[in-house]
Enzyme design. Structure first.
Site, PDB file in Angstrom:
ATOM      1  N   ALA A  87     171.611  42.809  61.908  1.00 45.07           N
ATOM      2  CA  ALA A  87     170.646  43.167  62.948  1.00 45.07           C
ATOM      3  C   ALA A  87     171.078  42.516  64.251  1.00 45.07           C
ATOM      4  O   ALA A  87     171.732  41.473  64.262  1.00 45.07           O
ATOM      5  CB  ALA A  87     169.245  42.703  62.561  1.00 45.07           C
ATOM      6  N   SER A 118     167.733  40.863  71.359  1.00 48.65           N
ATOM      7  CA  SER A 118     168.053  40.408  72.712  1.00 48.65           C
ATOM      8  C   SER A 118     168.486  38.947  72.750  1.00 48.65           C
ATOM      9  O   SER A 118     169.267  38.543  73.614  1.00 48.65           O
ATOM     10  CB  SER A 118     166.841  40.603  73.625  1.00 48.65           C
ATOM     11  OG  SER A 118     165.705  39.956  73.083  1.00 48.65           O
ATOM     12  N   ALA A 176     169.495  36.966  69.725  1.00 47.03           N
ATOM     13  CA  ALA A 176     170.480  36.582  68.711  1.00 47.03           C
ATOM     14  C   ALA A 176     170.803  37.782  67.827  1.00 47.03           C
ATOM     15  O   ALA A 176     170.144  38.829  67.901  1.00 47.03           O
ATOM     16  CB  ALA A 176     169.934  35.437  67.863  1.00 47.03           C
ATOM     17  N   LYS A 215     172.215  33.322  61.583  1.00 48.31           N
ATOM     18  CA  LYS A 215     171.666  33.795  62.859  1.00 48.31           C
ATOM     19  C   LYS A 215     172.385  33.080  63.996  1.00 48.31           C
ATOM     20  O   LYS A 215     172.471  31.850  64.002  1.00 48.31           O
ATOM     21  CB  LYS A 215     170.165  33.522  62.930  1.00 48.31           C
ATOM     22  CG  LYS A 215     169.483  34.133  64.138  1.00 48.31           C
ATOM     23  CD  LYS A 215     167.967  34.013  64.035  1.00 48.31           C
ATOM     24  CE  LYS A 215     167.264  34.719  65.191  1.00 48.31           C
ATOM     25  NZ  LYS A 215     165.787  34.664  65.044  1.00 48.31           N
ATOM     26  N   ASP A 222     154.921  36.917  65.491  1.00 45.32           N
ATOM     27  CA  ASP A 222     155.774  38.090  65.728  1.00 45.32           C
ATOM     28  C   ASP A 222     155.834  38.939  64.459  1.00 45.32           C
ATOM     29  O   ASP A 222     156.908  39.329  64.006  1.00 45.32           O
ATOM     30  CB  ASP A 222     157.180  37.626  66.144  1.00 45.32           C
ATOM     31  CG  ASP A 222     157.961  38.718  66.857  1.00 45.32           C
ATOM     32  OD1 ASP A 222     157.338  39.703  67.316  1.00 45.32           O
ATOM     33  OD2 ASP A 222     159.198  38.609  66.952  1.00 45.32           O
TER      34      ASP A 222
END
Length: 552
Positions: free
Chosen positions: A131, A134, A136, A152, A287
């Site tokens: 994935a 914006s 990482a 990540k 989130d």
């Protein structure tokens, strides 16, 4: 050099605004209204696409300006108390469709962070990212021990870009506060400051790893939510390694049905997770959009991406819980009073007028079928109504509103007839009871027992000193001998106080024990256990010796 970069960036922003027809929005402000006629003479106005709604133009501008402005638009989309409905709905369509950065750069960042070659850290490392966002991007990997993980990695150079754009946002907010009439109520500088805190926190993967560990600990013994484990030895400020999870995206309803997952229970569990995090742990994942939530074959939620977490003050927790319960009971006056008590609306607001406005919003909604009621949108309509009463924006509630909308939207997607009201009500009633009832008193005494144990011996001396200072006409002892005598007297008083407390407690315990024996196992006083008599006798003896003598 910095000023030149800012000027170039500002020029580019103005060009994008003009290209999408937002120059007329700028020229309509108080500052530029005298030269607003220039918009009609602008050459770019003659060639651009006609009849495009303003909300679409705003969304396109933010997409062209890049990831930082996209994320700011995503934040604003949750603030329907700030924006008209058409703009808020359009901004909600903003997505982080950001191209990935080259895998060679990812490899270099990882090797620099660990100061080791990649093959000494991982048995396998996928060059193609899983994935890309914006801030990482994420790569799949395998540890030397064989465990599957995800890595990540923060985008190279992203921090300087963010800070540069934040300076521009602050400049725009300052101009708005100076020339926009609504600025005092909407507090644009505070909104930008809240955004700055949120996005800068996302850059620190050590902070995200700590948040993930805390959330995992909070739900360690729960079947509701699973949080992947962080591999701390391999975590750095710009690189984080976590357990790789496998699950079904929560938005894949067809696959969940094939797996036999109870969607009604899953939706209700999502609501319970939200209220547990907000009111139970006071630490919530802020989130929780469908891209960050997965479901295990057993129907357990799995959360990822912990860059944005939220907390509330105890006061905000109580006021929010009280507001929720007042809504459930249709007690609109209580809602109005809580808004005034919390300072969300001015202290001089007339309660009866505010109550009437709230009733006007709520009553039509309560009479609709459950599947047509959105609790999140009800709160947003209430905030819009409160504009008339000069309600100030509460930046600390931004993440909470965003999360509530995400959770409710997710729950309704899983089970359209989700009754959020009945799912949340028992939890909130229990929480309020723990905060305000006898349980709260017991918990407070238990939590502060160590403090009072330490401070109790000092209290007689503090009381004595206070009385001595306020005694009129009393001379103050000057000699060291006088001070020493006072200290001895205070010490004896402290010792007597402790003895009185211990003796009294022992006698009370003996009486309670005797009463319990009389109630549940009737016996004669003469046959009471020896221990009970000894306890009471010892307590009485301590009280006798604690009683001050004539010498004292």
């Amino acid at each position: 050099m910095k000023a030149v970069k800012q000027l170039l960036r500002l020029t580019y922003i103005n060009w994008v605004l003009m290209r999408h027809g937002l120059d007329e929005v700028v020229l309509a402000t108080h500052l530029f209204r005298p030269v607003g006629f220039l918009a009609y003479l602008s050459p770019w106005r003659w060639f651009r696409e006609k009849d495009v709604p303003r909300a679409v133009r705003i969304r396109r501008v933010l997409e062209d300006l890049g990831p930082i402005f996209i994320k700011f638009g995503q934040l604003l989309s949750t603030r329907r108390d700030l924006l008209p409905d058409d703009i808020a709905l359009e901004l909600a369509r903003l997505q982080d469709n950001v191209p990935s950065f080259p895998s060679e750069q990812a490899r270099q960042i990882v090797e620099k962070a660990y100061k080791k070659p990649l093959n000494e850290l991982f048995a396998a490392f996928d060059a193609e990212p899983l994935a890309s966002a914006s801030i990482a991007q994420v790569h799949a990997a395998q540890l030397l021990s064989g465990e599957k993980v995800v890595v990540k990695i923060v985008r190279p150079g992203i921090e300087s870009t963010i800070r540069s754009d934040l300076e521009l946002l602050y400049t725009i907010a300052e101009l708005a506060e100076r020339y926009w009439q609504e600025a005092k109520r909407l507090r644009p500088l505070e909104v930008v400051a809240e955004y700055e805190k949120t996005i800068i926190d996302e850059l620190d993967l050590m902070r995200e790893a700590a948040s993930a560990s805390q959330l995992r600990r909070n739900f360690e013994d729960s079947a509701l939510l699973y949080v992947p484990e962080v591999h701390w030895p391999l975590t750095r400020p710009n690189v984080m390694v976590m357990e790789r999870i496998s699950g079904t995206p929560v938005s894949d309803i067809k696959r969940l049905n094939k797996m036999g997952v109870d969607l009604k229970q899953l939706a209700e569990n999502g609501v319970e997770i939200f209220f547990t995090q907000v009111f139970g742990h006071n630490f919530f994942h802020a989130d929780m959009h469908p891209g960050n939530i997965f479901v295990s074959p057993e129907g357990q939620y799995i959360a990822v991406d912990f860059g944005i977490m939220g907390t509330l003050s105890p006061e905000d927790q109580r006021y929010l819980a009280g507001n929720f319960l007042a809504f459930f009971h249709r007690d609109y006056r209580k809602v109005a009073e809580l808004h005034v008590e919390s300072g969300w609306v001015p202290a001089g607001t007339r309660i009866d007028e505010f109550e009437s406005a709230i009733r006007t919003v709520c009553e039509p909604i309560f009479d609709r079928p459950l599947q047509d009621i959105s609790f999140g949108h009800l709160l947003l309509r209430l905030f819009q109504t409160a504009r008339r009463f000069n309600m100030q924006v509460q930046p600390q509630l931004v993440l909470l509103q965003k999360t509530l909308l995400n959770i409710e939207g997710l729950g309704r997607q899983l089970y359209p007839e989700l009754d959020l009201w009945q799912t949340a009500k028992p939890f909130l009633e229990r929480w309020m009871s723990e905060q305000l009832g006898v349980r709260s008193l017991v918990k407070s005494l238990k939590d502060n027992s160590t403090f009072w144990t330490e401070k109790f011996p000092e209290m007689p001396q503090m009381l004595y000193d206070a009385l001595k200072r306020h005694q009129p006409g009393q001379p103050v002892a000057q000699s060291a001998e006088s001070f020493e005598q006072i200290r001895r007297e205070i010490r004896r008083a402290n010792q007597r106080t402790v003895k009185v407390v211990i003796g009294s407690v022992m006698i009370i315990c003996a009486v309670l024990l005797l009463q319990g024996l009389a109630d549940y196992a009737p016996v004669k006083w003469a046959n009471a256990p020896v221990l009970t008599w000894m306890l009471g006798g010892l307590g009485a003896l301590i009280l006798v010796f604690a009683w001050p003598s004539h010498k004292d």
